[in-house]
Design a protein around this motif. Structure first.
Motif, mmCIF file in Angstrom:
data_model
loop_
_atom_site.group_PDB
_atom_site.id
_atom_site.type_symbol
_atom_site.label_atom_id
_atom_site.label_comp_id
_atom_site.label_asym_id
_atom_site.label_seq_id
_atom_site.Cartn_x
_atom_site.Cartn_y
_atom_site.Cartn_z
ATOM 1 N N GLU A 170 -14.349 -7.391 -8.463
ATOM 2 C CA GLU A 170 -14.184 -6.367 -7.428
ATOM 3 C C GLU A 170 -12.792 -6.462 -6.816
ATOM 4 N N TYR A 171 -12.354 -5.343 -6.227
ATOM 5 C CA TYR A 171 -11.036 -5.236 -5.621
ATOM 6 C C TYR A 171 -11.168 -4.441 -4.330
ATOM 7 N N LEU A 172 -10.363 -4.827 -3.348
ATOM 8 C CA LEU A 172 -10.395 -4.175 -2.042
ATOM 9 C C LEU A 172 -8.955 -3.937 -1.616
ATOM 10 N N ALA A 173 -8.593 -2.677 -1.404
ATOM 11 C CA ALA A 173 -7.208 -2.329 -1.065
ATOM 12 C C ALA A 173 -7.169 -1.651 0.295
ATOM 13 N N TYR A 174 -6.079 -1.906 1.023
ATOM 14 C CA TYR A 174 -5.873 -1.266 2.317
ATOM 15 C C TYR A 174 -4.553 -0.511 2.287
ATOM 16 N N ALA A 175 -4.633 0.813 2.460
ATOM 17 C CA ALA A 175 -3.448 1.671 2.499
ATOM 18 C C ALA A 175 -3.145 2.003 3.956
ATOM 19 N N GLN A 176 -2.197 1.294 4.541
ATOM 20 C CA GLN A 176 -1.833 1.566 5.931
ATOM 21 C C GLN A 176 -1.159 2.933 6.051
ATOM 22 N N THR A 177 -0.383 3.277 5.027
ATOM 23 C CA THR A 177 0.283 4.578 4.979
ATOM 24 C C THR A 177 -0.427 5.464 3.966
ATOM 25 N N PRO A 178 -0.906 6.628 4.355
ATOM 26 C CA PRO A 178 -1.594 7.502 3.391
ATOM 27 C C PRO A 178 -0.676 7.874 2.229
ATOM 28 N N GLY A 179 -1.292 8.151 1.089
ATOM 29 C CA GLY A 179 -0.533 8.506 -0.095
ATOM 30 C C GLY A 179 -1.313 8.151 -1.341
ATOM 31 N N ILE A 180 -0.621 8.007 -2.464
ATOM 32 C CA ILE A 180 -1.266 7.652 -3.722
ATOM 33 C C ILE A 180 -1.376 6.132 -3.806
#
Length: 592
Positions: A404-414
């Motif tokens: 499993e992987y968990l990502a956090y995008a603080q800045t919206p985008g791709i």
């Protein structure tokens, strides 16, 4: 050690519990249960101790408990007024326990008795596991989520309501100081004895948390108590530490040193003493660290800590330290602004750290909702094996390879994540509201998606279909070895250079520019994270963080500038976009 002596019935008189209070602990002889504290009470008579003997400063008696597996635990008593010493003990397993008493009171010296312990269902004490994570005595994973509170600044009823609310939110720890002068009553009297009114009230709070299954993160002293000078000499420290451990070491605790250690003159020597006392008196060997303005890792060479506390709002520090140390990291969040709070909560998580949240930050309802979402997401992962994952763009991530992987995008985008080729069930989570947006199953090697909208940050979960669910049926630790890398320090292989400060001398009294130049531009060096450390020699305070990033200005901390200071040993630690760790060192002469 085998001892012949007193039969069980001879100690009945001293096992009668004291009058019940909100924080009363039951007698070990009456209904003791595993991992719940119980007490023995020993009363001395007039004439049994010399007039020069102090029930606070002197070791009048000790009790050695022996488990059904013949493991021994030496417990010291604490004095709580009158002619009574109380021994607070937590049996760690069910069965028949024996105890052996030694001491200055002849009536009790060399006596032995036993008591029965029943099962309680408690998971046990929290301890370090899997190098950078946590488990309990029963070898089950433990999710550290801590909330700070001033233990004695609210009444008991209000405090217990607060505990219930935090428990409902998912918190597993509560944090606060044992010794403070901010409360209406002071912990030490004018004749340098414990104030029993203070400690009885503290018992009520801490035992209420313990009964709810919450771990206690205990700062030994806050800044107000440190200013009092009551920890000023070795003998005072010894007596007070023995007392605190005797009173609270039987609970499920972690020790957290002193508040913001960098702000206290002579803190390193003080903490080295306090750490040695913890190792001496804490028979359960609870986890040990200290609170910090920035990070506690400069004290690692002293050998008494086994986890780190970090409080910098700059995520680069936690990210870099994770690759240079091999201990669990706790990240303290003090901010109250909801956006900043949420960003710090998730970036520290993707650095591989566990959160500890300030009392003020949790008074904001938006922050509480963010924590509830965090708990729901993280408690559904194998958090005890997640490590920073670097094959990601426009986000920070943790992962367990092939699972499993968990990502956090603080800045919206791709957001783009490179994955082993399996079938995955991706899911967007709104970290503000907890809203979930499932995506179509994905099979491939590069997952690339636009965040659902551009108004705020987003969390992306990418679990492998079926495989994660199967693994979650087992809490086996170390399904994969925790990564430990060798640090590259050969200047010819390091892809950057220190360009400032130039030359060989700096002026310690004025801000000094620092700058690094990347010498090998490639995909790995496109994103570098830098932390600048400095240590003054000769000196005994250890290193301090001077700066974060590729450029800026630093000033040598005044606490490092002791008489005779001659040189600054500068260490630049860095990781590249793939998580590879590098170190450069340079020495500067200190001018005035």
């Amino acid at each position: 050690m085998r001892v012949l002596g007193l039969c069980a019935c001879a100690l009945v008189a001293v096992l009668v519990p004291r009058p019940a209070t909100a924080g009363a602990v039951g007698s070990c002889s009456q209904g003791a249960r595993a991992f719940l504290p119980c007490e023995l009470a020993f009363d001395w008579r007039d004439g049994e101790l010399s007039q020069s003997t102090s029930p606070y400063k002197d070791e009048i008696l000790n009790v050695e408990f022996r488990s059904p597996q013949h493991i021994t635990y030496l417990i010291r008593p604490f004095w709580n007024g009158g002619h009574t010493l109380r021994v607070r003990f937590t049996p760690i397993m069910p069965g028949t326990w024996t105890y052996h008493v030694t001491g200055l009171i002849k009536r009790f010296d060399n006596q032995e008795s036993s008591f029965s312990v029943a099962e309680s269902g408690s998971p046990g004490f929290v301890d370090v596991a899997n190098l950078r994570h946590w488990w309990t005595t029963n070898k089950q994973p433990h999710l550290w989520l801590s909330a700070a509170t001033p233990f004695l600044e609210v009444d008991q009823s209000t405090f217990e309501s607060w505990l219930d609310a935090r428990k409902h939110d998912g918190f597993t720890h509560v944090r606060g100081p044992l010794l403070t002068h901010h409360a209406s009553i002071k912990p030490i009297t004018g004749d340098l004895q414990p104030n029993f009114v203070y400690f009885d009230a503290l018992d009520d709070r801490l035992l209420a948390a313990d009964r709810r299954g919450l771990t206690l993160d205990l700062l030994l002293a806050d800044e107000s108590f440190l200013r009092s000078g009551l920890l000023g000499n070795w003998q005072q420290r010894d007596s007070l530490m023995r007392y605190l451990v005797a009173r609270y070491g039987a609970l499920n605790v972690t020790w957290q040193g002193i508040e913001r250690f960098e702000d206290t003159p002579g803190a390193r020597a003080l903490l080295k003493d306090l750490g040695s006392f913890l190792r001496k008196y804490d028979t359960y060997h609870h986890p040990r660290s200290t609170d910090a303005c920035v990070i506690s890792s400069p004290l690692l060479p002293d050998g008494w800590m086994n986890y780190l506390i970090e409080a910098s709002p700059q995520p680069e520090l936690g990210a870099v330290e994770h690759q240079f140390t091999q201990m669990p990291e706790i990240h303290v969040i003090n901010v109250t602004d909801p956006d900043t709070f949420r960003h710090e909560l998730w970036t520290s998580t993707t650095n591989g750290e566990y959160p500890s949240l300030s009392y003020e930050s949790l008074r904001n309802e938006a922050n509480l909702r963010a924590v509830q979402t965090w708990f729901k997401v993280i408690s559904d992962t194998r958090h005890w094996e997640l490590e920073p994952y670097f094959d990601v763009d426009n986000a920070r991530a943790v992962g367990l390879e092939e699972v499993e992987y968990l990502a956090y995008a603080q800045t919206p985008g791709i957001v783009e994540i490179s994955l082993p080729k399996h079938k995955y069930n991706p899911l967007w989570v709104n970290p503000i509201s907890g809203e979930e947006i499932p995506l179509k199953d994905y099979r491939g090697e590069v997952f690339s998606r636009q965040t659902p909208d551009s108004s705020h940050d987003w969390v992306l979960q990418v679990p492998r279909e079926g495989h994660k669910a199967a693994m979650l049926r087992s809490y086996y630790f170390e399904s994969q070895d925790p990564p430990v890398q060798e640090i590259e320090s050969d200047p010819s292989k390091v892809p950057f250079q220190i360009t400032e400060p130039p030359g060989e001398q700096i002026n310690a009294r004025v801000p000094t520019p620092f700058r690094v130049k990347v010498t090998r531009a490639n995909r790995a060096s496109r994103t570098m994270q830098f932390v600048w450390w400095g240590e003054v020699v000769p000196g005994d305070q250890g290193a301090r963080v001077l700066g974060v990033g590729s450029f800026g200005n630093f000033t040598v901390p005044t606490e490092l500038m002791q008489p005779g200071a001659q040189t600054l040993s500068l260490r630049l630690l860095a990781i590249n976009a793939n998580g590879k760790a590098y170190e450069l060192d340079k020495v500067y002469h200190l001018g005035q």
